[in-house]
Design a protein around this motif. Sequence first.
Motif, PDB file in Angstrom:
ATOM      1  N   TYR A 185     -19.978  12.738  -1.389  1.00  0.00           N
ATOM      2  CA  TYR A 185     -20.879  13.890  -1.319  1.00  0.00           C
ATOM      3  C   TYR A 185     -22.007  13.601  -0.332  1.00  0.00           C
ATOM      4  O   TYR A 185     -22.598  12.518  -0.353  1.00  0.00           O
ATOM      5  N   PHE A 186     -22.316  14.578   0.498  1.00  0.00           N
ATOM      6  CA  PHE A 186     -23.457  14.455   1.405  1.00  0.00           C
ATOM      7  C   PHE A 186     -24.597  15.295   0.850  1.00  0.00           C
ATOM      8  O   PHE A 186     -24.448  16.490   0.620  1.00  0.00           O
ATOM      9  N   ALA A 187     -25.731  14.655   0.607  1.00  0.00           N
ATOM     10  CA  ALA A 187     -26.867  15.354  -0.006  1.00  0.00           C
ATOM     11  C   ALA A 187     -27.934  15.695   1.035  1.00  0.00           C
ATOM     12  O   ALA A 187     -28.224  14.896   1.931  1.00  0.00           O
ATOM     13  N   LEU A 188     -28.519  16.864   0.888  1.00  0.00           N
ATOM     14  CA  LEU A 188     -29.666  17.305   1.682  1.00  0.00           C
ATOM     15  C   LEU A 188     -30.756  17.788   0.742  1.00  0.00           C
ATOM     16  O   LEU A 188     -30.474  18.218  -0.386  1.00  0.00           O
ATOM     17  N   SER A 189     -32.010  17.720   1.212  1.00  0.00           N
ATOM     18  CA  SER A 189     -33.146  18.164   0.395  1.00  0.00           C
ATOM     19  C   SER A 189     -33.895  19.309   1.071  1.00  0.00           C
ATOM     20  O   SER A 189     -35.039  19.152   1.508  1.00  0.00           O
ATOM     21  N   PRO A 190     -33.285  20.486   1.166  1.00  0.00           N
ATOM     22  CA  PRO A 190     -33.945  21.614   1.826  1.00  0.00           C
ATOM     23  C   PRO A 190     -35.072  22.233   1.012  1.00  0.00           C
ATOM     24  O   PRO A 190     -35.746  23.132   1.491  1.00  0.00           O
ATOM     25  N   GLY A 191     -35.288  21.735  -0.201  1.00  0.00           N
ATOM     26  CA  GLY A 191     -36.408  22.238  -0.994  1.00  0.00           C
ATOM     27  C   GLY A 191     -37.734  21.698  -0.525  1.00  0.00           C
ATOM     28  O   GLY A 191     -38.793  22.198  -0.913  1.00  0.00           O
ATOM     29  N   VAL A 192     -37.701  20.653   0.330  1.00  0.00           N
ATOM     30  CA  VAL A 192     -38.937  20.103   0.886  1.00  0.00           C
ATOM     31  C   VAL A 192     -39.357  20.986   2.054  1.00  0.00           C
ATOM     32  O   VAL A 192     -38.628  21.099   3.038  1.00  0.00           O
ATOM     33  N   PRO A 193     -40.524  21.648   1.990  1.00  0.00           N
ATOM     34  CA  PRO A 193     -40.919  22.577   3.061  1.00  0.00           C
ATOM     35  C   PRO A 193     -40.962  21.891   4.417  1.00  0.00           C
ATOM     36  O   PRO A 193     -41.465  20.782   4.553  1.00  0.00           O
ATOM     37  N   SER A 194     -40.395  22.559   5.425  1.00  0.00           N
ATOM     38  CA  SER A 194     -40.376  22.000   6.773  1.00  0.00           C
ATOM     39  C   SER A 194     -41.463  22.601   7.656  1.00  0.00           C
ATOM     40  O   SER A 194     -41.634  22.179   8.791  1.00  0.00           O
ATOM     41  N   GLY A 195     -42.185  23.583   7.156  1.00  0.00           N
ATOM     42  CA  GLY A 195     -43.226  24.224   7.952  1.00  0.00           C
ATOM     43  C   GLY A 195     -42.717  25.426   8.732  1.00  0.00           C
ATOM     44  O   GLY A 195     -43.482  26.124   9.390  1.00  0.00           O
ATOM     45  N   LYS A 196     -41.414  25.668   8.678  1.00  0.00           N
ATOM     46  CA  LYS A 196     -40.838  26.820   9.369  1.00  0.00           C
ATOM     47  C   LYS A 196     -40.812  28.012   8.428  1.00  0.00           C
ATOM     48  O   LYS A 196     -41.006  27.887   7.224  1.00  0.00           O
ATOM     49  N   ASN A 197     -40.553  29.185   8.991  1.00  0.00           N
ATOM     50  CA  ASN A 197     -40.421  30.346   8.120  1.00  0.00           C
ATOM     51  C   ASN A 197     -39.045  30.330   7.452  1.00  0.00           C
ATOM     52  O   ASN A 197     -38.159  29.541   7.821  1.00  0.00           O
ATOM     53  N   LYS A 198     -38.869  31.190   6.482  1.00  0.00           N
ATOM     54  CA  LYS A 198     -37.659  31.182   5.667  1.00  0.00           C
ATOM     55  C   LYS A 198     -36.406  31.380   6.519  1.00  0.00           C
ATOM     56  O   LYS A 198     -35.400  30.661   6.344  1.00  0.00           O
ATOM     57  N   GLN A 199     -36.435  32.319   7.433  1.00  0.00           N
ATOM     58  CA  GLN A 199     -35.266  32.591   8.262  1.00  0.00           C
ATOM     59  C   GLN A 199     -34.899  31.376   9.115  1.00  0.00           C
ATOM     60  O   GLN A 199     -33.731  31.013   9.247  1.00  0.00           O
TER      61      GLN A 199
END
Length: 377
Positions: free
Chosen positions: A76-90
């Motif tokens: 399984y490859f895991a990502l943590s997109p719940g950490v805000p990146s400073g970009k807008n939602k789109q």
Amino acid sequence: MIRKGYIEGYYGKLMNWEDRSYLLKTLSNLSLDFYIYGPKEDPFHRADWSAPYPKDTLIKFQGFKQEASKLGLRSYFALSPGVPSGKNKQAEYKALKEKIKQLVNVGFDDFAIFFDDIDSERNGNLGKRHGEILNFVQEILNVKREDSLIFCPTVYCDSFAKGPLVDSEYLKVLSEEIPVNLPMLWTGKEVVSETISDVDILALEDVIGNPVIIWDNYYANDYCPTNFFIGPHEGRNLSEESVIGLGINPTGLPITDSIILHQVEGSQETEEILKQFGVPDCFNELIPFFRGPFNQDSSLVDIEKVKSIKVLSTQLCIEWKSDLQLEWSPFLWTFFNDLNFLLKLKQSEDKKELEHWASRRYSNPLLKVIFIREENN
């Protein structure tokens, strides 16, 4: 049968590809089932998750995935997109789609989304946002197997609910947003749980009924980096009726973690496993001090017992030479250093001399507490 595997999800240690290959072979040899890649120290996994991986890293991931598949393991490859990146939602959704596409192109078809340890209020709004992300990822992947996408919620143990689980707005809203067949990672009552049982999971089902994979921090040492645990895997009483899997999140020391995987597999006694890995027999005297996070021996009140254990430092720290000893050496030296300090305290040596000796080995806050306490006694 409950599937078992390895979670590379700890803090403070980023393994190299040789280490991961070694652990894949261990998993296969033990007939275990999966490996989840999600180290906190990989900046592209978490801190800078929206940035694409460099091409040379993708080549390494491709080799890792191919090796896992040849060995019959799910990776399984895991990502943590719940950490805000400073970009807008789109922009974040676009970045997430491109990131997943990168990994699909090198062979990954199983993914994990980690929302753990996010500095945000654990409320219904966060649950809704995480549900939207999971639905978006599931749509991108066009998931065919029910367990090809798994996730770790932000409320991933009972204690994070700050009250009864059924009152967690985060979990309630999340459960309304996501498919009920999406497997969820869960650590139990606490981040590091002394026991995990079917009864605990039944309580969870009252608020979110998704299949559960235990994220087990029993052997983790990122929160206590001067220690490690190597004893039997204890306090887990789980059946297929309550969980579908159990993943160990351990130390990031590959040979040590291989020993831990043998403990989790469960067919051998601790002494037999340690002998298999070339650990000197004298270490058996120290097992009570490194057995586990909830049952360490703290009975060193007799000076002669301290002295007898301290003698082992020559054998374990100096005479024993191996790759495993290199992994354990910092912990063993720290242990024997603490024994020295304990002896000096018990033998009531000159205070100034003791302070001088300790000041080269311990932090000032600890020294102040120790010596103020000694004066008060």
